[in-house]
Design a protein around this motif. Structure first.
Motif, short mmCIF file in Angstrom:
data_model
loop_
_atom_site.label_atom_id
_atom_site.label_comp_id
_atom_site.label_asym_id
_atom_site.label_seq_id
_atom_site.Cartn_x
_atom_site.Cartn_y
_atom_site.Cartn_z
N ALA A 185 0.67 6.51 -11.61
CA ALA A 185 1.48 5.34 -11.33
C ALA A 185 2.21 4.83 -12.56
O ALA A 185 3.40 4.49 -12.49
N GLY A 199 0.76 7.03 -6.54
CA GLY A 199 -0.43 7.85 -6.81
C GLY A 199 -0.18 9.34 -6.67
O GLY A 199 -0.89 10.16 -7.26
N GLN A 200 0.82 9.72 -5.91
CA GLN A 200 1.14 11.13 -5.71
C GLN A 200 2.09 11.69 -6.77
O GLN A 200 2.35 12.89 -6.80
N GLN A 201 2.59 10.84 -7.63
CA GLN A 201 3.56 11.28 -8.63
C GLN A 201 2.86 11.92 -9.82
O GLN A 201 1.74 11.56 -10.18
N PRO A 206 0.81 -1.23 0.00
CA PRO A 206 0.00 0.00 0.00
C PRO A 206 0.84 1.28 0.00
O PRO A 206 0.50 2.24 -0.68
N ARG A 207 1.96 1.30 0.73
CA ARG A 207 2.78 2.52 0.75
C ARG A 207 3.36 2.83 -0.62
O ARG A 207 3.55 3.99 -0.98
N HIS A 208 3.64 1.78 -1.40
CA HIS A 208 4.16 1.99 -2.75
C HIS A 208 3.08 2.59 -3.65
O HIS A 208 3.35 3.51 -4.42
N TRP A 209 1.87 2.03 -3.55
CA TRP A 209 0.76 2.56 -4.36
C TRP A 209 0.46 4.01 -3.98
O TRP A 209 0.18 4.84 -4.85
N GLU A 210 0.54 4.30 -2.68
CA GLU A 210 0.29 5.67 -2.22
C GLU A 210 1.32 6.63 -2.82
O GLU A 210 0.97 7.69 -3.33
N TRP A 211 2.58 6.24 -2.77
CA TRP A 211 3.63 7.10 -3.31
C TRP A 211 3.46 7.27 -4.82
O TRP A 211 3.57 8.38 -5.35
#
Length: 197
Positions: free
Chosen positions: A113, A107-109, A100-105
Motif C-alpha cells: 500500500a 494490498g494487491q499492488q 475497503p475496496r481501496h485497501w483491497e486494491w
C-alpha cells in the motif's frame, strides 16, 4: 535577481519594499526599524502569507530564535507527526482513511500500500504540475494584493484578470499602483500566466 524569481520573504512598510531574500536577512533589515518604533512593517513569505516574529532583544537573540531550516514544512492541519515511519529519510507515518475496496486494491499492488500510494501521488503531482503552479501563483498574488492593494484603484478588475489568466489586463489594472507593490504583485503573478512555466 530574475524579475520572475520570488524571494522567500519580503518586507514592506506602507508602499515601500524594505527588504527581500531569506528569513535572516529580512529580519535583520526590519529589526532596526522596529527598534526605532516605526510602525506598519509587514513581512510576507513566498506564498504571500503574513509572518510575525518576536523581535524583542538584540539582533543576535532574535536570529537565535528563528528556525534553523526555513525549508522544514509545518505539519498539515491538526496532524502531528507520530514516532513511526523513517524520520531520518523524511518519511512520516500518518493516518489514511480509505474504503475497503481501496485497501483491497492497494494490498494487491507490487510493493504494498505505501509504495502504491507514493507512486499514485507522484503521478498525480506530475500530471497536475502546470495547474498547481498556476493556482499557487494566483493564490499567492491574491493574498498579497488583498493586504497591500485591496483599496487601490482597479483592485477588483486586477483580481478578475489574475484568475482569468489575462496578463495584459492585469498589467493595465496594476499600472497606477505604487511601484513596489505593483512590481511585487506582477512578480508573484508571473507563473500564473499561460505562457510561463
Amino acid at each position: 535577481m530574475n524579475p520572475n524569481d520570488v524571494p522567500s520573504y519580503v518586507a514592506f512598510q506602507g508602499e515601500r519594499l524594505l527588504a527581500e531574500g531569506d528569513l535572516r536577512s529580512v529580519v535583520a533589515a526590519i529589526k532596526p526599524l522596529v527598534d526605532r518604533g516605526e510602525a506598519g512593517v509587514l513581512v510576507f513569505g513566498a506564498a504571500s502569507q503574513q509572518v510575525d516574529f518576536d523581535l524583542r532583544g538584540s539582533l543576535a537573540e532574535v536570529l537565535a530564535r528563528l528556525p534553523a531550516d526555513e525549508s522544514v514544512p509545518e505539519p498539515v492541519g491538526d496532524e502531528v507527526p507520530r514516532g513511526r515511519g523513517r524520520p531520518k529519510l523524511g518519511v512520516v507515518a500518518r493516518e489514511v482513511t480509505l474504503l475497503p475496496r481501496h485497501w483491497e486494491w492497494l494490498g494487491q499492488q507490487r510493493g504494498g500500500a505505501s509504495v502504491a500510494l507514493r507512486r499514485l501521488v507522484d503521478e498525480a503531482r506530475h500530471a497536475s504540475a502546470d495547474t498547481d503552479r498556476v493556482r499557487a501563483a494566483q493564490e499567492a498574488t491574491h493574498r498579497f494584493m488583498t493586504v497591500m492593494a485591496g483599496d487601490r484603484p482597479d483592485y477588483e478588475e486586477a483580481a478578475r484578470a489574475l484568475f482569468a489568466g489575462d496578463s495584459a489586463k492585469f498589467a493595465r489594472c496594476t499600472q497606477a499602483w505604487p511601484v513596489d507593490i505593483r512590481d511585487h504583485a506582477r512578480r508573484l503573478a508571473g507563473p500564473a500566466w499561460p505562457s510561463s512555466g
